[in-house]
Design a protein around this motif. Structure first.
Motif, PDB file in Angstrom:
ATOM      1  N   HIS A  61       0.846  -1.187   0.000  1.00  0.00           N
ATOM      2  CA  HIS A  61       0.000   0.000   0.000  1.00  0.00           C
ATOM      3  C   HIS A  61       0.883   1.239   0.000  1.00  0.00           C
ATOM      4  CE1 HIS A  61      -3.336  -2.687   1.094  1.00  0.00           C
ATOM      5  NE2 HIS A  61      -2.531  -3.201   1.992  1.00  0.00           N
ATOM      6  N   ASP A  62       0.314   2.349  -0.473  1.00  0.00           N
ATOM      7  CA  ASP A  62       1.017   3.612  -0.407  1.00  0.00           C
ATOM      8  C   ASP A  62       1.164   4.007   1.057  1.00  0.00           C
ATOM      9  OD1 ASP A  62       1.103   3.742  -3.146  1.00  0.00           O
ATOM     10  OD2 ASP A  62      -0.761   4.887  -3.314  1.00  0.00           O
ATOM     11  N   GLY A  63       2.338   4.449   1.429  1.00  0.00           N
ATOM     12  CA  GLY A  63       2.567   4.845   2.814  1.00  0.00           C
ATOM     13  C   GLY A  63       3.692   4.051   3.452  1.00  0.00           C
ATOM     14  N   SER A  79       3.646  -9.112  13.704  1.00  0.00           N
ATOM     15  CA  SER A  79       2.659  -8.028  13.646  1.00  0.00           C
ATOM     16  C   SER A  79       3.091  -7.034  12.581  1.00  0.00           C
ATOM     17  CB  SER A  79       2.517  -7.335  15.007  1.00  0.00           C
ATOM     18  OG  SER A  79       3.766  -6.794  15.427  1.00  0.00           O
ATOM     19  N   LYS A  80       2.102  -6.354  12.005  1.00  0.00           N
ATOM     20  CA  LYS A  80       2.369  -5.406  10.928  1.00  0.00           C
ATOM     21  C   LYS A  80       1.507  -4.168  11.120  1.00  0.00           C
ATOM     22  CE  LYS A  80       0.606  -6.208   6.868  1.00  0.00           C
ATOM     23  NZ  LYS A  80       0.360  -6.819   5.538  1.00  0.00           N
ATOM     24  N   GLN A  87      -8.409   4.273   4.369  1.00  0.00           N
ATOM     25  CA  GLN A  87      -9.029   3.023   3.950  1.00  0.00           C
ATOM     26  C   GLN A  87      -8.063   1.845   4.049  1.00  0.00           C
ATOM     27  OE1 GLN A  87      -8.926   5.791   2.104  1.00  0.00           O
ATOM     28  NE2 GLN A  87     -11.050   6.539   2.217  1.00  0.00           N
ATOM     29  N   ALA A  88      -6.775   2.112   3.900  1.00  0.00           N
ATOM     30  CA  ALA A  88      -5.794   1.021   3.874  1.00  0.00           C
ATOM     31  C   ALA A  88      -5.028   0.886   5.180  1.00  0.00           C
ATOM     32  CB  ALA A  88      -4.806   1.226   2.721  1.00  0.00           C
ATOM     33  N   ALA A  89      -5.034   1.890   6.050  1.00  0.00           N
ATOM     34  CA  ALA A  89      -4.290   1.823   7.301  1.00  0.00           C
ATOM     35  C   ALA A  89      -4.862   0.725   8.193  1.00  0.00           C
ATOM     36  CB  ALA A  89      -4.337   3.169   8.013  1.00  0.00           C
ATOM     37  N   HIS A  90      -3.992  -0.111   8.729  1.00  0.00           N
ATOM     38  CA  HIS A  90      -4.465  -1.199   9.576  1.00  0.00           C
ATOM     39  C   HIS A  90      -3.311  -1.781  10.389  1.00  0.00           C
ATOM     40  CE1 HIS A  90      -2.909  -3.372   6.048  1.00  0.00           C
ATOM     41  NE2 HIS A  90      -2.677  -4.373   6.906  1.00  0.00           N
ATOM     42  N   TRP A  91      -3.700  -2.616  11.338  1.00  0.00           N
ATOM     43  CA  TRP A  91      -2.741  -3.401  12.117  1.00  0.00           C
ATOM     44  C   TRP A  91      -3.092  -4.868  11.957  1.00  0.00           C
ATOM     45  CZ3 TRP A  91      -3.913  -6.432  16.594  1.00  0.00           C
ATOM     46  CH2 TRP A  91      -2.789  -7.009  17.201  1.00  0.00           C
ATOM     47  N   THR A 110      -7.187  -5.316  11.487  1.00  0.00           N
ATOM     48  CA  THR A 110      -8.249  -4.419  11.949  1.00  0.00           C
ATOM     49  C   THR A 110      -9.195  -3.991  10.839  1.00  0.00           C
ATOM     50  OG1 THR A 110      -6.684  -2.580  11.697  1.00  0.00           O
ATOM     51  CG2 THR A 110      -6.915  -3.536  13.899  1.00  0.00           C
ATOM     52  N   LEU A 111      -8.936  -4.405   9.595  1.00  0.00           N
ATOM     53  CA  LEU A 111      -9.887  -4.177   8.513  1.00  0.00           C
ATOM     54  C   LEU A 111     -10.964  -5.259   8.510  1.00  0.00           C
ATOM     55  CD1 LEU A 111      -7.468  -3.177   5.589  1.00  0.00           C
ATOM     56  CD2 LEU A 111      -8.823  -1.671   7.041  1.00  0.00           C
ATOM     57  N   GLY A 112     -10.832  -6.202   9.433  1.00  0.00           N
ATOM     58  CA  GLY A 112     -11.826  -7.254   9.554  1.00  0.00           C
ATOM     59  C   GLY A 112     -11.513  -8.507   8.767  1.00  0.00           C
ATOM     60  N   ARG A 113     -10.332  -8.574   8.153  1.00  0.00           N
ATOM     61  CA  ARG A 113      -9.980  -9.753   7.359  1.00  0.00           C
ATOM     62  C   ARG A 113      -9.217 -10.741   8.219  1.00  0.00           C
ATOM     63  NH1 ARG A 113      -5.652  -9.644   2.525  1.00  0.00           N
ATOM     64  NH2 ARG A 113      -4.279  -9.714   4.340  1.00  0.00           N
TER      65      ARG A 113
END
Length: 285
Positions: A61-63, A79-80, A87-91, A110-113
């Motif tokens: 992802h960008d960032g 962990s990542k 929309q793409a930021a997550h742990w 944390t995006l629920g996947r």
């Protein structure tokens, strides 16, 4: 009666036997039942994909992305953190556990996947993989989770047959065969559920005698093709790769693209990877 060996002589004898077995395994191309060393159809492009980070675009992802992992006895916790667009930021957290013949990996972000993967290696040399991935947002819209199953079996000397299934998407069967030392050929048939179409693909892969240079080529019956190579340098402890492909573009129609990259191994087991894809996208890891 043979004289009894002291500890130093026993250790030297043991290391000599190990080196002899390694040399014999290298000559025969036999690396045990390790699935990473088994030559299946997908693995003909393994070295090229590793250097060019091919297949990892969905995870990039960008960032800024930070990865941390901790290894224990036959287990690993990682962990990542991904920072970028909202929309793409997550742990993400993942736990991997391995036994003598099997391995299991569970991850959640944390995006629920979340996803579950189980891999089993059999004494015959066969390898089976079962993976399930689900995301509540997609399931709420009526889309089932993704189920992937794979079985590869080396039923003939120097060859391996592989079956792959993705629920409601596709099924494929392929075989890769060693012709002579360092030269493999393969063929794959894929059935697409959405279009009810059957496609064929053919590949060839070669490895130099010193195992430093790899070349692979693939041709599909729809006219798409790709050529790739990698070169390893022991002096700089780095690997260079390049690939030229001719595939279907996003806007329709076929187009060619050239990608090249380098992977530098660092002291302590780390690595730095940089790839230029089609002179349009720069990826670094």
């Amino acid at each position: 009666v043979a004289p009894e060996l002291n500890e130093e002589e026993q250790e030297e004898k043991r290391m000599t036997e190990v080196r002899t077995k390694l040399r014999e395994a290298a000559k025969e191309g036999n690396h045990g039942h390790n699935p990473n060393s088994m030559i299946a159809y997908d693995s003909l492009f393994r070295n090229i994909s590793r250097v060019l980070m091919d297949g990892q675009s969905a995870e990039m992802h960008d960032g800024l992305q930070i990865n941390m992992q901790r290894q224990g006895p036959m287990s690993m916790v990682s962990s990542k953190w991904a920072f970028g667009s909202p929309q793409a930021a997550h742990w993400e957290a993942a736990v991997a556990m391995s036994g003598f013949n099997d391995m299991m990996n569970v991850s959640y972000n944390t995006l629920g996947r979340w996803q579950l993967m189980y891999q089993r290696m059999f004494l015959s040399g066969a390898v089976g993989v079962l993976q399930f991935m689900a995301q509540p947002q997609m399931m709420a819209m009526g889309a089932p989770g993704t189920l992937f199953a794979m079985l590869q079996y080396p039923w003939v000397k120097g060859g391996c047959t592989q079956f792959q299934y993705v629920r409601s998407q596709q099924f494929s069967i392929s075989h890769a065969q060693r012709l002579i030392r360092g030269v493999h050929v393969g063929a794959q048939m894929t059935y697409e559920n959405t279009t009810n179409a059957t496609n064929m693909a053919y590949s060839v892969g070669t490895t130099s005698a010193d195992r430093l240079t790899n070349f692979a080529a693939e041709y599909k019956d729809n006219g798409e093709w790709k050529l790739g190579m990698t070169k390893m340098s022991w002096e700089t402890d780095s690997e260079f790769g390049a690939m030229l492909d001719y595939t279907e573009g996003k806007e329709g129609g076929k187009k060619s693209s050239l990608s090249f990259g380098i992977k530098k191994h660092l002291i302590g087991g780390g690595s730095v990877n940089a790839v230029m894809s089609g002179f349009q996208k720069l990826k670094a890891n």
